[in-house]
Design a protein around this motif. Structure first.
Motif, short mmCIF file in Angstrom:
data_model
loop_
_atom_site.label_atom_id
_atom_site.label_comp_id
_atom_site.label_asym_id
_atom_site.label_seq_id
_atom_site.Cartn_x
_atom_site.Cartn_y
_atom_site.Cartn_z
N UNK A 31 21.06 38.37 58.00
CA UNK A 31 20.06 37.29 57.91
C UNK A 31 19.50 36.96 59.30
N UNK A 32 20.42 36.86 60.28
CA UNK A 32 20.03 36.54 61.65
C UNK A 32 19.17 37.67 62.23
N UNK A 90 10.46 37.08 63.70
CA UNK A 90 9.92 36.32 64.83
C UNK A 90 9.27 37.22 65.87
N UNK A 91 9.84 38.43 66.08
CA UNK A 91 9.39 39.28 67.19
C UNK A 91 8.68 40.55 66.77
N UNK A 92 8.95 41.02 65.54
CA UNK A 92 8.37 42.28 65.10
C UNK A 92 9.08 43.51 65.65
N UNK A 93 10.21 43.30 66.35
CA UNK A 93 10.97 44.43 66.91
C UNK A 93 11.76 45.13 65.81
N UNK A 94 12.22 46.35 66.09
CA UNK A 94 13.00 47.13 65.13
C UNK A 94 14.35 46.49 64.85
N UNK A 95 14.93 46.83 63.70
CA UNK A 95 16.22 46.24 63.28
C UNK A 95 17.33 46.49 64.29
N UNK A 96 17.45 47.75 64.77
CA UNK A 96 18.52 48.07 65.72
C UNK A 96 18.32 47.34 67.05
N UNK A 97 17.07 47.24 67.50
CA UNK A 97 16.79 46.51 68.74
C UNK A 97 17.16 45.04 68.58
N UNK A 98 16.84 44.47 67.41
CA UNK A 98 17.18 43.06 67.15
C UNK A 98 18.69 42.86 67.15
N UNK A 99 19.41 43.78 66.50
CA UNK A 99 20.87 43.66 66.44
C UNK A 99 21.48 43.75 67.84
N UNK A 100 21.00 44.72 68.64
CA UNK A 100 21.51 44.88 70.02
C UNK A 100 21.23 43.62 70.84
N UNK A 101 20.01 43.08 70.72
CA UNK A 101 19.64 41.88 71.50
C UNK A 101 20.49 40.69 71.07
#
Length: 198
Positions: free
Chosen positions: A8-9, A16-27
């Motif tokens: 969910x997060x 919010x950012x439009x970034x890829x799922x893996x990039x979001x998880x890493x961040x």
């Protein structure tokens, strides 16, 4: 101890950012689950990524128009990208339409600082210098630069606060799109027409 990052997060940050799922998880992992800090991390990576792409040729793109309700204001804009594939992408088309709407609303004079005529910049510099008279010499230069930056934020499209989110400039939104779509993009030119304007 590492924080559990929920799907969910990750989805919220992606929205919010439009970034890829893996990039979001890493961040999010790097930011220990803090959504705002993760968004900042992605933004910094996006700017770095956009900087790397800035030298690439943009020979494709889109010419679009926006006519404001009532037909009193119209905008014609050209935004370039690297491939026809991105030019046909809905996110790219939405970005171009949003920038057209922004131009109709905020009436910039040119795309970037480099395009502002030198005589106008010199005139603004003189006005700022006269307003700074009597101040310490060290402060005068800072006052002039501050006033010029303020001037640029009113006449240069890329420096203007974005009409749909004034916490970002049009340049910030362009950088986000470059990062999101993975290609260099350039707002090449625009024309704004208003009924009765000379």
């Amino acid at each position: 101890m590492s924080v559990q990052i929920s799907a969910k997060l990750v989805g919220e940050l992606r929205g919010q950012t439009g970034a890829g799922l893996m990039d979001c998880k890493k961040a999010l992992t790097e930011a220990n689950g803090d959504l705002d800090a993760a968004a900042t991390i992605l933004r910094k990576k996006g700017i770095a990524s956009a900087d790397k792409k800035s030298g690439r040729a943009t020979s494709e793109g889109l010419i679009d128009s926006y006519i404001h309700l009532g037909g009193k204001v119209g905008v014609l804009i050209e935004v370039n990208c690297e491939t026809d594939f991105v030019a046909k992408n809905d996110d790219f088309k939405t970005f171009v339409k949003d920038v057209s709407l922004h131009i109709a609303a905020l009436n910039p004079v040119c795309v970037s600082r480099e395009e502002v005529p030198a005589d106008l910049v010199e005139k603004e510099r003189e006005v700022a210098a006269s307003q700074a008279e009597g101040k310490p010499a060290a402060a005068v230069q800072k006052i002039i630069e501050g006033k010029l930056n303020k001037y640029y934020s009113t006449v240069c499209l890329l420096d203007q606060p974005f009409v749909k989110d004034d916490s970002k400039t049009v340049q910030d939104v362009l950088t986000e799109q470059i990062s999101k779509l993975g290609e260099n993009m350039k707002i090449r030119r625009f024309v704004r027409y208003q009924i009765g304007e000379e």
